[in-house]
Design a protein around this motif. Sequence first.
Motif, PDB file in Angstrom:
ATOM      1  N   THR A   8      44.669  11.462   7.943  1.00  0.00           N
ATOM      2  CA  THR A   8      44.879  12.093   9.243  1.00  0.00           C
ATOM      3  C   THR A   8      43.577  12.457   9.954  1.00  0.00           C
ATOM      4  OG1 THR A   8      45.067  14.289   8.228  1.00  0.00           O
ATOM      5  CG2 THR A   8      47.102  13.034   8.549  1.00  0.00           C
ATOM      6  N   LEU A   9      42.519  12.739   9.196  1.00  0.00           N
ATOM      7  CA  LEU A   9      41.269  13.173   9.811  1.00  0.00           C
ATOM      8  C   LEU A   9      40.315  12.027  10.118  1.00  0.00           C
ATOM      9  CD1 LEU A   9      40.472  16.475   7.883  1.00  0.00           C
ATOM     10  CD2 LEU A   9      41.615  16.183  10.085  1.00  0.00           C
ATOM     11  N   PHE A  10      40.516  10.870   9.525  1.00  0.00           N
ATOM     12  CA  PHE A  10      39.590   9.767   9.724  1.00  0.00           C
ATOM     13  C   PHE A  10      40.352   8.452   9.870  1.00  0.00           C
ATOM     14  CE2 PHE A  10      34.845   9.769   8.572  1.00  0.00           C
ATOM     15  CZ  PHE A  10      34.551   8.917   9.633  1.00  0.00           C
ATOM     16  N   PRO A  11      41.282   8.366  10.816  1.00  0.00           N
ATOM     17  CA  PRO A  11      42.081   7.147  10.975  1.00  0.00           C
ATOM     18  C   PRO A  11      41.303   6.063  11.716  1.00  0.00           C
ATOM     19  CG  PRO A  11      42.708   8.704  12.646  1.00  0.00           C
ATOM     20  CD  PRO A  11      41.692   9.401  11.782  1.00  0.00           C
ATOM     21  N   LEU A  12      41.878   4.874  11.770  1.00  0.00           N
ATOM     22  CA  LEU A  12      41.272   3.742  12.458  1.00  0.00           C
ATOM     23  C   LEU A  12      40.937   4.074  13.909  1.00  0.00           C
ATOM     24  CD1 LEU A  12      40.507   0.735  12.789  1.00  0.00           C
ATOM     25  CD2 LEU A  12      42.946   0.263  13.194  1.00  0.00           C
ATOM     26  N   GLU A  13      41.836   4.782  14.609  1.00  0.00           N
ATOM     27  CA  GLU A  13      41.614   5.087  16.017  1.00  0.00           C
ATOM     28  C   GLU A  13      40.337   5.898  16.221  1.00  0.00           C
ATOM     29  OE1 GLU A  13      44.959   6.493  14.648  1.00  0.00           O
ATOM     30  OE2 GLU A  13      44.994   4.307  14.459  1.00  0.00           O
ATOM     31  N   GLU A  45      41.988   3.138   0.716  1.00  0.00           N
ATOM     32  CA  GLU A  45      41.996   3.796  -0.590  1.00  0.00           C
ATOM     33  C   GLU A  45      40.852   4.782  -0.773  1.00  0.00           C
ATOM     34  OE1 GLU A  45      44.646   3.357  -2.380  1.00  0.00           O
ATOM     35  OE2 GLU A  45      45.293   1.944  -0.837  1.00  0.00           O
ATOM     36  N   ARG A  46      39.877   4.767   0.128  1.00  0.00           N
ATOM     37  CA  ARG A  46      38.741   5.669  -0.028  1.00  0.00           C
ATOM     38  C   ARG A  46      39.146   7.112   0.260  1.00  0.00           C
ATOM     39  NH1 ARG A  46      35.706   1.182   2.338  1.00  0.00           N
ATOM     40  NH2 ARG A  46      34.192   0.443   0.780  1.00  0.00           N
ATOM     41  N   GLU A  47      38.580   8.027  -0.510  1.00  0.00           N
ATOM     42  CA  GLU A  47      38.805   9.441  -0.266  1.00  0.00           C
ATOM     43  C   GLU A  47      37.974   9.870   0.941  1.00  0.00           C
ATOM     44  OE1 GLU A  47      41.075  11.123  -1.724  1.00  0.00           O
ATOM     45  OE2 GLU A  47      41.577   9.586  -3.205  1.00  0.00           O
ATOM     46  N   LEU A  48      38.192  11.109   1.373  1.00  0.00           N
ATOM     47  CA  LEU A  48      37.597  11.575   2.621  1.00  0.00           C
ATOM     48  C   LEU A  48      36.070  11.467   2.621  1.00  0.00           C
ATOM     49  CD1 LEU A  48      38.326  12.765   5.351  1.00  0.00           C
ATOM     50  CD2 LEU A  48      38.160  15.037   4.336  1.00  0.00           C
ATOM     51  N   LYS A  49      35.427  12.015   1.603  1.00  0.00           N
ATOM     52  CA  LYS A  49      33.963  11.982   1.566  1.00  0.00           C
ATOM     53  C   LYS A  49      33.449  10.563   1.360  1.00  0.00           C
ATOM     54  CE  LYS A  49      31.477  15.346   0.033  1.00  0.00           C
ATOM     55  NZ  LYS A  49      30.802  16.361  -0.810  1.00  0.00           N
ATOM     56  N   GLU A  50      34.221   9.756   0.665  1.00  0.00           N
ATOM     57  CA  GLU A  50      33.836   8.351   0.508  1.00  0.00           C
ATOM     58  C   GLU A  50      33.879   7.636   1.856  1.00  0.00           C
ATOM     59  OE1 GLU A  50      35.232   7.024  -3.922  1.00  0.00           O
ATOM     60  OE2 GLU A  50      36.822   7.331  -2.453  1.00  0.00           O
ATOM     61  N   LYS A  51      34.878   7.947   2.668  1.00  0.00           N
ATOM     62  CA  LYS A  51      34.962   7.354   4.000  1.00  0.00           C
ATOM     63  C   LYS A  51      33.761   7.760   4.848  1.00  0.00           C
ATOM     64  CE  LYS A  51      39.926   6.520   4.527  1.00  0.00           C
ATOM     65  NZ  LYS A  51      41.122   6.740   5.350  1.00  0.00           N
ATOM     66  N   THR A  56      28.644   6.049   7.216  1.00  0.00           N
ATOM     67  CA  THR A  56      27.206   6.260   7.411  1.00  0.00           C
ATOM     68  C   THR A  56      26.413   5.009   7.029  1.00  0.00           C
ATOM     69  OG1 THR A  56      27.401   8.633   6.987  1.00  0.00           O
ATOM     70  CG2 THR A  56      25.233   7.659   6.681  1.00  0.00           C
ATOM     71  N   LEU A  57      26.735   4.430   5.897  1.00  0.00           N
ATOM     72  CA  LEU A  57      26.030   3.228   5.442  1.00  0.00           C
ATOM     73  C   LEU A  57      26.247   2.060   6.415  1.00  0.00           C
ATOM     74  CD1 LEU A  57      26.877   3.465   1.628  1.00  0.00           C
ATOM     75  CD2 LEU A  57      24.680   3.965   2.707  1.00  0.00           C
ATOM     76  N   ILE A  87      31.147  14.359  11.476  1.00  0.00           N
ATOM     77  CA  ILE A  87      30.428  14.694  10.252  1.00  0.00           C
ATOM     78  C   ILE A  87      29.544  13.550   9.784  1.00  0.00           C
ATOM     79  CG2 ILE A  87      32.198  16.325   9.483  1.00  0.00           C
ATOM     80  CD1 ILE A  87      33.085  14.192   7.445  1.00  0.00           C
ATOM     81  N   VAL A  88      29.783  12.347  10.307  1.00  0.00           N
ATOM     82  CA  VAL A  88      28.945  11.202   9.945  1.00  0.00           C
ATOM     83  C   VAL A  88      27.518  11.386  10.471  1.00  0.00           C
ATOM     84  CG1 VAL A  88      28.596   8.719  10.321  1.00  0.00           C
ATOM     85  CG2 VAL A  88      30.879   9.599   9.792  1.00  0.00           C
ATOM     86  N   LEU A  89      27.370  12.070  11.597  1.00  0.00           N
ATOM     87  CA  LEU A  89      26.054  12.186  12.223  1.00  0.00           C
ATOM     88  C   LEU A  89      25.055  12.936  11.341  1.00  0.00           C
ATOM     89  CD1 LEU A  89      27.082  12.851  15.942  1.00  0.00           C
ATOM     90  CD2 LEU A  89      26.963  10.694  14.680  1.00  0.00           C
ATOM     91  N   PRO A  90      25.348  14.160  10.882  1.00  0.00           N
ATOM     92  CA  PRO A  90      24.404  14.816   9.968  1.00  0.00           C
ATOM     93  C   PRO A  90      24.291  14.104   8.620  1.00  0.00           C
ATOM     94  CG  PRO A  90      26.372  16.171  10.281  1.00  0.00           C
ATOM     95  CD  PRO A  90      26.446  15.079  11.285  1.00  0.00           C
ATOM     96  N   ASP A  91      25.353  13.404   8.216  1.00  0.00           N
ATOM     97  CA  ASP A  91      25.265  12.650   6.970  1.00  0.00           C
ATOM     98  C   ASP A  91      24.236  11.529   7.098  1.00  0.00           C
ATOM     99  OD1 ASP A  91      26.364  12.279   4.242  1.00  0.00           O
ATOM    100  OD2 ASP A  91      26.966  10.319   5.018  1.00  0.00           O
ATOM    101  N   TYR A  92      24.158  10.926   8.277  1.00  0.00           N
ATOM    102  CA  TYR A  92      23.157   9.885   8.531  1.00  0.00           C
ATOM    103  C   TYR A  92      21.746  10.463   8.382  1.00  0.00           C
ATOM    104  CZ  TYR A  92      20.869   5.894  10.752  1.00  0.00           C
ATOM    105  OH  TYR A  92      20.066   4.801  11.002  1.00  0.00           O
TER     106      TYR A  92
END
Length: 360
Positions: A8-13, A45-51, A56-57, A87-92
């Motif tokens: 729900t928090l990181f869908p394709l859209e 199948e990836r979990e939230l933090k994995e996504k 980021t990669l 959250i991807v931005l600071p992870d980068y």
Amino acid sequence: MADKLKDTLFPLEKVQLFASVLKDVYAPFQPEEFVATVCDKDWPERELKEKMRHTTLCLHKFLPQDFEKAVDILVAIVPKVTGFEAIVLPDYVEMYGQDHWDVALPALGELTKCGSSEFGIRPFLNKDLEGAMKYMLAWADNDDFKVRRFASEGCRPRLPWASGVPALKKDPSLILPILEKLKDDPEEFVRKSVANNLNDISKDHPELVLDICERWQGKSKNTDWIIKHACRTLLKQGNKRAMLLFGFANPELMKVEDFQLSNTSPTIGDDISFSFNLVLNIKEKQKVRIEYIVHFVKASGKTSPKVFQIKEVEMKPGVHAINKKHTFKNMTTRKHYPGEHTFEIVVNGDAKASAKLQLN
């Protein structure tokens, strides 16, 4: 719960929207190729933090390889990114900015405005604590409340879901000037972080936190709320100094009688109730904190205690009948296992009665 969050928090859209925003500020960006790379066959199948990390990669492949140029693009999209994908931005920055502090640290202060940088700052704290904390202290004076909140939240010694900062657990002295600046912040969002930071510190340095709380008590409504929230772990532990700080009556003047469980052989999924009489041998109305502890059997067969609050209220002298229901239904946050469970009744930090049941 993790399965639900990751969907729900990181869908394709959201990935598509993220790509579109990047294209708006960086013309060479390839949104279709980026989305296809991110949403590969393993994406569902990836979990939230994995996504997050996978995104980021992938992002690194589509941005300029020069870190400063890439960060300029990420900072430029801050006003346009408001969802969880931020959250991807600071992870980068965490991934690729370790050798570029003069660019990376100011960027984290900007990126936290759309997606908190509290996780991204942790490796910098571990690499050069004093250097990173200088930025944190400056952010505590920022005009943006999200940045001020980041100044406290990012240096919590025990931030949930984040890498630890052992040096801050051992010596939290560098955190304290930040909390002093923020203790009467006009934003509750910031003040709650201050309280949570102090609560973290209390797990390793209870006397230090109690010194601070005694000094802040009565300064304002804001600080009074902070110190009560900050001492929640100490109160659950029955810390006597914390109890006195908040005016709880002497537990030696209280006792529990006729403690009974409605079912001493329930099955996983059942609800039970329990009751007891609380006898207060006090002269006038006083504050009373009533809790119960369940020593849950774990998968290993060992037990682990969890504290539940019944009530916290002023009570008159005399006998008070207390009734409470407890559920053994499995939850996302707690799974039950068969075995002998112990219930304890705790009044103002003192265990007053106990009873056992066999969960089947």
